[in-house]
Design a protein around this motif. Structure first.
Motif, PDB file in Angstrom:
ATOM      1  N   ARG A   1       0.842  -1.211   0.000  1.00 50.16           N
ATOM      2  CA  ARG A   1       0.000   0.000   0.000  1.00 50.16           C
ATOM      3  C   ARG A   1       0.876   1.260   0.000  1.00 50.16           C
ATOM      4  O   ARG A   1       0.596   2.222  -0.714  1.00 50.16           O
ATOM      5  CB  ARG A   1      -0.914  -0.020   1.219  1.00 50.16           C
ATOM      6  CG  ARG A   1      -1.795   1.214   1.389  1.00 50.16           C
ATOM      7  CD  ARG A   1      -2.928   1.254   0.396  1.00 50.16           C
ATOM      8  NE  ARG A   1      -3.778   2.405   0.627  1.00 50.16           N
ATOM      9  CZ  ARG A   1      -4.810   2.415   1.479  1.00 50.16           C
ATOM     10  NH1 ARG A   1      -5.103   1.319   2.175  1.00 50.16           N
ATOM     11  NH2 ARG A   1      -5.554   3.483   1.620  1.00 50.16           N
ATOM     12  N   LEU A   2       1.918   1.261   0.798  1.00 48.72           N
ATOM     13  CA  LEU A   2       2.821   2.405   0.844  1.00 48.72           C
ATOM     14  C   LEU A   2       3.515   2.606  -0.486  1.00 48.72           C
ATOM     15  O   LEU A   2       3.628   3.736  -0.979  1.00 48.72           O
ATOM     16  CB  LEU A   2       3.860   2.198   1.954  1.00 48.72           C
ATOM     17  CG  LEU A   2       4.909   3.299   2.118  1.00 48.72           C
ATOM     18  CD1 LEU A   2       4.260   4.610   2.523  1.00 48.72           C
ATOM     19  CD2 LEU A   2       5.959   2.883   3.152  1.00 48.72           C
ATOM     20  N   ALA A   3       3.990   1.530  -1.106  1.00 52.12           N
ATOM     21  CA  ALA A   3       4.684   1.635  -2.395  1.00 52.12           C
ATOM     22  C   ALA A   3       3.741   2.153  -3.473  1.00 52.12           C
ATOM     23  O   ALA A   3       4.105   3.030  -4.270  1.00 52.12           O
ATOM     24  CB  ALA A   3       5.244   0.271  -2.792  1.00 52.12           C
ATOM     25  N   ARG A   4       2.520   1.638  -3.494  1.00 54.86           N
ATOM     26  CA  ARG A   4       1.572   2.049  -4.524  1.00 54.86           C
ATOM     27  C   ARG A   4       1.171   3.521  -4.359  1.00 54.86           C
ATOM     28  O   ARG A   4       1.190   4.302  -5.313  1.00 54.86           O
ATOM     29  CB  ARG A   4       0.338   1.147  -4.472  1.00 54.86           C
ATOM     30  CG  ARG A   4      -0.706   1.458  -5.525  1.00 54.86           C
ATOM     31  CD  ARG A   4      -1.755   0.365  -5.598  1.00 54.86           C
ATOM     32  NE  ARG A   4      -2.456   0.193  -4.330  1.00 54.86           N
ATOM     33  CZ  ARG A   4      -2.279  -0.843  -3.508  1.00 54.86           C
ATOM     34  NH1 ARG A   4      -1.416  -1.795  -3.823  1.00 54.86           N
ATOM     35  NH2 ARG A   4      -2.952  -0.944  -2.377  1.00 54.86           N
ATOM     36  N   THR A   5       0.838   3.901  -3.142  1.00 57.30           N
ATOM     37  CA  THR A   5       0.405   5.273  -2.896  1.00 57.30           C
ATOM     38  C   THR A   5       1.520   6.271  -3.165  1.00 57.30           C
ATOM     39  O   THR A   5       1.313   7.317  -3.801  1.00 57.30           O
ATOM     40  CB  THR A   5      -0.087   5.412  -1.442  1.00 57.30           C
ATOM     41  OG1 THR A   5      -1.171   4.515  -1.221  1.00 57.30           O
ATOM     42  CG2 THR A   5      -0.524   6.832  -1.157  1.00 57.30           C
ATOM     43  N   SER A   6       2.712   5.972  -2.694  1.00 58.25           N
ATOM     44  CA  SER A   6       3.834   6.903  -2.877  1.00 58.25           C
ATOM     45  C   SER A   6       4.235   6.998  -4.341  1.00 58.25           C
ATOM     46  O   SER A   6       4.625   8.076  -4.809  1.00 58.25           O
ATOM     47  CB  SER A   6       5.029   6.451  -2.029  1.00 58.25           C
ATOM     48  OG  SER A   6       4.715   6.502  -0.658  1.00 58.25           O
ATOM     49  N   GLY A   7       4.154   5.887  -5.082  1.00 55.77           N
ATOM     50  CA  GLY A   7       4.474   5.936  -6.502  1.00 55.77           C
ATOM     51  C   GLY A   7       3.528   6.834  -7.272  1.00 55.77           C
ATOM     52  O   GLY A   7       3.945   7.630  -8.128  1.00 55.77           O
ATOM     53  N   VAL A   8       2.239   6.719  -6.992  1.00 59.09           N
ATOM     54  CA  VAL A   8       1.255   7.573  -7.669  1.00 59.09           C
ATOM     55  C   VAL A   8       1.442   9.032  -7.247  1.00 59.09           C
ATOM     56  O   VAL A   8       1.348   9.950  -8.073  1.00 59.09           O
ATOM     57  CB  VAL A   8      -0.168   7.082  -7.359  1.00 59.09           C
ATOM     58  CG1 VAL A   8      -1.211   8.047  -7.907  1.00 59.09           C
ATOM     59  CG2 VAL A   8      -0.391   5.690  -7.942  1.00 59.09           C
ATOM     60  N   THR A   9       1.727   9.266  -5.962  1.00 60.54           N
ATOM     61  CA  THR A   9       1.970  10.632  -5.488  1.00 60.54           C
ATOM     62  C   THR A   9       3.168  11.247  -6.195  1.00 60.54           C
ATOM     63  O   THR A   9       3.155  12.425  -6.578  1.00 60.54           O
ATOM     64  CB  THR A   9       2.209  10.633  -3.975  1.00 60.54           C
ATOM     65  OG1 THR A   9       1.060  10.105  -3.313  1.00 60.54           O
ATOM     66  CG2 THR A   9       2.482  12.034  -3.466  1.00 60.54           C
TER      67      THR A   9
END
Length: 310
Positions: free
Chosen positions: A53-61
């Motif tokens: 979840r952290l990797a996905r959210t930070s990548g999109v951000t």
């Protein structure tokens, strides 16, 4: 005796020409570039530690912030082709040119990785793109500091030793804030650590810079820039403390993340406005120049110089 002159203008004009950069375009560009770089590093950390979840959210951000920063830059330039024209050459001695290339390459890679995250397509190339963006993340976090320090603006140029560390700290604060607002507490461990490190780094660099600059620290410590800087520091400290103390609460994490994002943005506005003030007031250019000249004149003549004169 004649009193010391107070430098106000040069025939009614400032001694140096202030940058034509606009606000809020440029401070927002500084902020979003740092946020993009730190979020990319956070995405790599999330993937390496199994926090999907952290990797996905930070990548999109990261991709969204890089795109937003590009829009802010183009808006400040006035016409999109001016940004494209900067990519017609590669000039290592120009921070603006190198920064344009870094932004273009980083934005492409982070955008490709985010697109794969959203669609699920081409996961292999996406991992390569995410790693490439992660490698460029330190440059994204600091190149705008090099950009302003390379100008003749006194408050920026004389702070060239500390500004990259200030911008790096502020970028880490922003990246941590974005992650804290969007991920559950169980996956926010790297974000809490990043918030703590970023706050300490920014505060230490700012303290060292203002103590070293002497008179040139005035633009950072007076008027509206000082209010921006104090607000940024207070919000960063509150956000980092809230993230650590409220580590089990989703609401505390979200509030802390919002404070960290606001604090990073405030500091960027403070640095920008302090530089513009120092460019418009001639004393910040003339007085340090005369102090340096007097210091050189008071130094003893070296033996080598005497021998050369003979």
């Amino acid at each position: 005796m004649v009193p010391d002159a107070e430098f106000r203008s040069y025939y009614g004009q400032p001694v140096i020409k202030a940058p034509t950069w606009k606000t809020p375009d440029v401070p927002v560009y500084f902020f979003l570039g740092g946020l993009a770089g730190a979020s990319s590093a956070m995405a790599v950390l999330g993937e390496a530690t199994g926090r999907a979840r952290l990797a996905r959210t930070s990548g999109v951000t990261s991709a969204a912030a890089a795109a937003g920063g590009t829009v802010a830059l183009v808006h400040d330039l006035g016409r999109p082709e001016r940004f494209l024209n900067m990519l017609r050459v590669f000039k290592p001695t120009s921070p603006l040119n190198i920064g344009s290339w870094v932004l273009a390459v980083f934005g492409t890679m982070s955008g490709a990785a985010a697109a794969s995250t959203v669609t699920g397509l081409l996961p292999g190339p996406a991992r390569v793109a995410r790693a490439g963006a992660g490698l460029l993340s330190p440059v994204m976090m600091t190149y705008t500091a090099v950009l302003v320090a390379d100008t003749a603006v006194p408050a920026w140029h004389e702070g060239r030793r500390e500004l990259p560390f200030m911008f790096a700290g502020g970028s880490l604060i922003a990246g941590a804030g974005a992650a804290l607002t969007a991920v559950p507490p169980a996956q926010a461990g790297p974000a809490r650590a990043m918030a703590t490190v970023g706050t300490g780094l920014e505060l230490a660099a700012e303290r060292r810079m203002t103590s070293r600059l002497g008179m040139l620290a005035e633009p950072y410590e007076q008027g509206r820039p000082a209010r921006w800087m104090r607000a940024g520091q207070a919000l960063a400290v509150a956000g980092a403390a809230g993230a650590v103390l409220g580590r089990r609460s989703r609401l505390a994490g979200a509030l802390s993340g919002a404070a960290l994002l606001a604090g990073s943005l405030c500091t960027r506005f403070g640095v920008f406005e302090a530089g513009m003030i120092s460019a418009k007031d001639p004393k910040y250019t003339v007085v340090p120049q005369r102090e340096r000249l007097n210091e050189r004149a008071s130094q003893p003549v070296t033996a080598a110089f005497v021998a050369a004169e003979r």
